[in-house]
Design a protein around this motif. Structure first.
Motif, short mmCIF file in Angstrom:
data_model
loop_
_atom_site.label_atom_id
_atom_site.label_comp_id
_atom_site.label_asym_id
_atom_site.label_seq_id
_atom_site.Cartn_x
_atom_site.Cartn_y
_atom_site.Cartn_z
N ALA A 193 1.18 -1.14 -0.24
CA ALA A 193 0.45 -0.43 -0.15
C ALA A 193 0.75 0.97 0.27
N ALA A 194 1.58 1.52 -0.77
CA ALA A 194 2.38 2.52 -1.07
C ALA A 194 1.52 3.94 -0.36
N GLY A 195 0.69 4.46 -0.98
CA GLY A 195 0.13 5.33 -0.32
C GLY A 195 0.29 5.48 1.46
N ARG A 196 0.29 4.60 2.33
CA ARG A 196 0.31 3.93 3.68
C ARG A 196 1.93 4.11 4.07
N GLY A 197 2.94 4.20 2.84
CA GLY A 197 4.60 3.43 3.27
C GLY A 197 4.83 5.29 3.83
N LEU A 198 5.98 4.62 4.50
CA LEU A 198 6.59 5.79 4.61
C LEU A 198 7.00 6.88 3.78
N ALA A 199 7.18 6.37 2.60
CA ALA A 199 7.63 7.45 1.24
C ALA A 199 7.27 8.28 1.14
N ALA A 200 5.42 8.10 1.63
CA ALA A 200 4.62 9.59 0.84
C ALA A 200 4.78 10.37 1.97
N ASP A 201 5.43 10.32 2.82
CA ASP A 201 5.64 11.87 3.84
C ASP A 201 6.63 12.03 4.30
N TYR A 202 7.32 11.13 3.88
CA TYR A 202 8.44 11.73 3.81
C TYR A 202 9.81 11.36 3.18
N ARG A 203 10.75 11.71 2.63
CA ARG A 203 12.49 11.30 2.48
C ARG A 203 13.22 10.16 3.49
N VAL A 204 12.88 9.23 2.43
CA VAL A 204 13.37 7.86 2.96
C VAL A 204 14.99 7.65 2.13
N HIS A 205 16.00 7.83 3.05
CA HIS A 205 17.75 7.35 2.86
C HIS A 205 17.85 6.15 3.37
N GLN A 206 17.58 4.90 2.85
CA GLN A 206 18.06 3.76 3.26
C GLN A 206 19.66 3.02 3.37
N PHE A 207 20.06 3.09 4.36
CA PHE A 207 21.29 1.91 4.04
C PHE A 207 21.41 0.96 4.90
N GLY A 208 22.63 0.45 4.14
CA GLY A 208 22.34 -1.10 5.23
C GLY A 208 23.37 -1.64 5.52
N LEU A 209 24.65 -1.94 6.16
CA LEU A 209 25.63 -2.76 7.09
C LEU A 209 25.82 -3.94 5.95
N TRP A 210 26.93 -4.13 4.95
CA TRP A 210 27.41 -5.42 4.72
C TRP A 210 28.26 -5.58 4.55
N PRO A 211 28.62 -7.46 5.33
CA PRO A 211 29.37 -7.70 5.50
C PRO A 211 30.18 -8.91 4.13
N SER A 212 31.01 -8.17 3.96
CA SER A 212 31.01 -9.56 2.60
C SER A 212 31.84 -10.68 2.92
N GLU A 213 32.40 -11.12 4.07
CA GLU A 213 33.47 -12.30 3.88
C GLU A 213 33.09 -12.54 5.78
N ARG A 214 31.99 -13.29 4.90
CA ARG A 214 30.45 -14.60 6.52
C ARG A 214 31.26 -14.84 7.19
N GLY A 215 32.87 -15.21 7.42
CA GLY A 215 33.99 -16.16 8.00
C GLY A 215 33.81 -14.97 9.39
N LEU A 216 34.09 -13.92 9.06
CA LEU A 216 33.98 -12.46 9.53
C LEU A 216 32.79 -12.25 10.87
N LEU A 217 32.16 -12.57 9.96
CA LEU A 217 30.58 -12.56 10.99
C LEU A 217 30.50 -12.95 11.62
N HIS A 218 30.86 -14.39 11.67
CA HIS A 218 30.54 -15.37 12.57
C HIS A 218 31.73 -15.42 13.28
N ARG A 219 32.47 -14.94 13.21
CA ARG A 219 33.61 -14.75 14.75
C ARG A 219 32.65 -13.43 15.24
N ARG A 220 32.43 -12.58 15.22
CA ARG A 220 32.03 -11.85 16.11
C ARG A 220 31.28 -12.14 16.43
N ILE A 221 30.16 -13.03 16.31
CA ILE A 221 28.38 -12.95 16.26
C ILE A 221 29.30 -14.38 17.81
#
Length: 334
Positions: A193-221
């Motif tokens: 329901a695009a008219g009810r989504g956040l972008a209907a009322d705001y400018r939405v800036h979306q950022f995602g933290l992306w680990p390329s090496e799964r092994g590093l993330l596993h060790r952090r976990i």
């Protein structure tokens, strides 16, 4: 989700920043760095941090951090309550309006991808949970296995089934619960329901933290989970178990880490085995979060490692800030 036309009307809307990523990827630290440069207030997008008495295992920010930067949607529900995605949308929308009205920028941070999704896309009202029906479905899982329920879901709601892994028991049960209560497939409630989504009322800036090496993330976990145990996670779960009014089917207790230690306490099991199961479950959670992110539109990825080591938080935050502050009319900063 986000209007890409660049029209003047859209550019005049107040800005909202989204920062999402898998567990243990450093979201909180990056958010705090952003808060040093921009007048933000942080809205937690975490299905466990909403609950009181669940501090260590949900990786809540410290008291000092909570006092230094305004945070929303933390410690707002009792673990005995069922906090839904629909409730999150209502609470998050209210927080966003309050923050914007005071001239600040909402910064939504977390790893609960479904919460982000329904906030962006809009969600029609779903029926309340039926605990008796939920208990019956759980009994079926115990007797027949989750695969049996998944096959039923494929018959009555193939669209929802297609979007779920056959072992995602909680979501499979919820989809069947909705169907049995309403006679309609869950997928019919999830129409965008695009008219009810956040972008209907705001400018939405979306950022995602992306680990390329799964092994590093596993060790952090693993390191983070062991650190939680050293800081008293087992005792935290013991206190919840000792309340007497909670049970293993509540969303709070089903949270990763809590569920494994709860089962250990309930069954007098091995703490070491529970810790290992908790680490494995957290890795599986991270995998699901990354799967969400791969399918995400309008998401600007921020690498958190170079394949051999993790980048400094400052470096990641600076990349995010550079993208925000160099986009024409992206933010209204006093």
């Amino acid at each position: 989700m986000v209007d890409s036309l660049g029209c003047a009307q859209h550019q005049s809307l107040p800005s909202v920043i989204l920062l999402l990523g898998p567990t243990a990827s450093g979201k909180t630290d990056v958010a705090l760095r952003i808060a040093e440069r921009l007048p933000v207030e942080i809205i937690s997008v975490d299905s466990a941090q909403v609950y009181r008495q669940m501090d260590i295992g949900s990786a809540k920010p410290s008291v000092d951090v909570l006092n230094s930067v305004p945070h929303w949607l933390i410690n707002i529900a009792d673990p005995s309550e069922i906090y839904s995605a629909a409730k999150f949308v209502d609470d998050a929308r209210g927080a966003i309006v309050d923050i914007v009205n005071r001239g600040k920028i909402p910064l939504l941070v977390g790893g609960s991808m479904m919460y982000f999704h329904v906030l962006l896309s809009g969600l029609t009202e779903l029926p309340e949970a039926d605990m008796a029906l939920r208990s019956r479905l759980k009994a079926r899982v115990d007797a027949e296995g989750i695969e049996s329920l998944y096959r039923q879901l494929q018959e009555v709601d193939p669209l929802s089934a297609k979007g779920l892994h056959p072992h995602q028991g909680q979501r499979i049960q919820r989809a069947l619960e909705v169907f049995e209560i309403t006679g309609q497939p869950l997928s019919s409630f999830h129409k965008t329901a695009a008219g009810r989504g956040l972008a209907a009322d705001y400018r939405v800036h979306q950022f995602g933290l992306w680990p390329s090496e799964r092994g590093l993330l596993h060790r952090r976990i693993e390191a983070r989970f062991l650190s939680m145990m050293a800081r008293g996670l087992y005792a935290e779960v013991q206190a919840l178990y000792g309340r007497g009014d909670l049970h293993s089917e509540l969303p709070s207790i089903r949270s990763v880490g809590y569920r494994q230690l709860w089962d250990c306490i309930k069954n007098c099991g091995s703490e070491a085995e529970a810790v290992e199961r908790g680490i494995i479950a957290t890795r599986q959670l991270a995998k699901r979060q990354l799967t969400w992110m791969r399918r995400w539109s309008d998401l600007q990825l921020l690498p958190v490692d170079d394949g051999s080591k993790m980048f400094e938080v400052k470096k990641i935050a600076e990349k995010c800030l550079k993208k925000l502050l160099t986009t024409p009319n992206s933010l209204k900063v006093d």
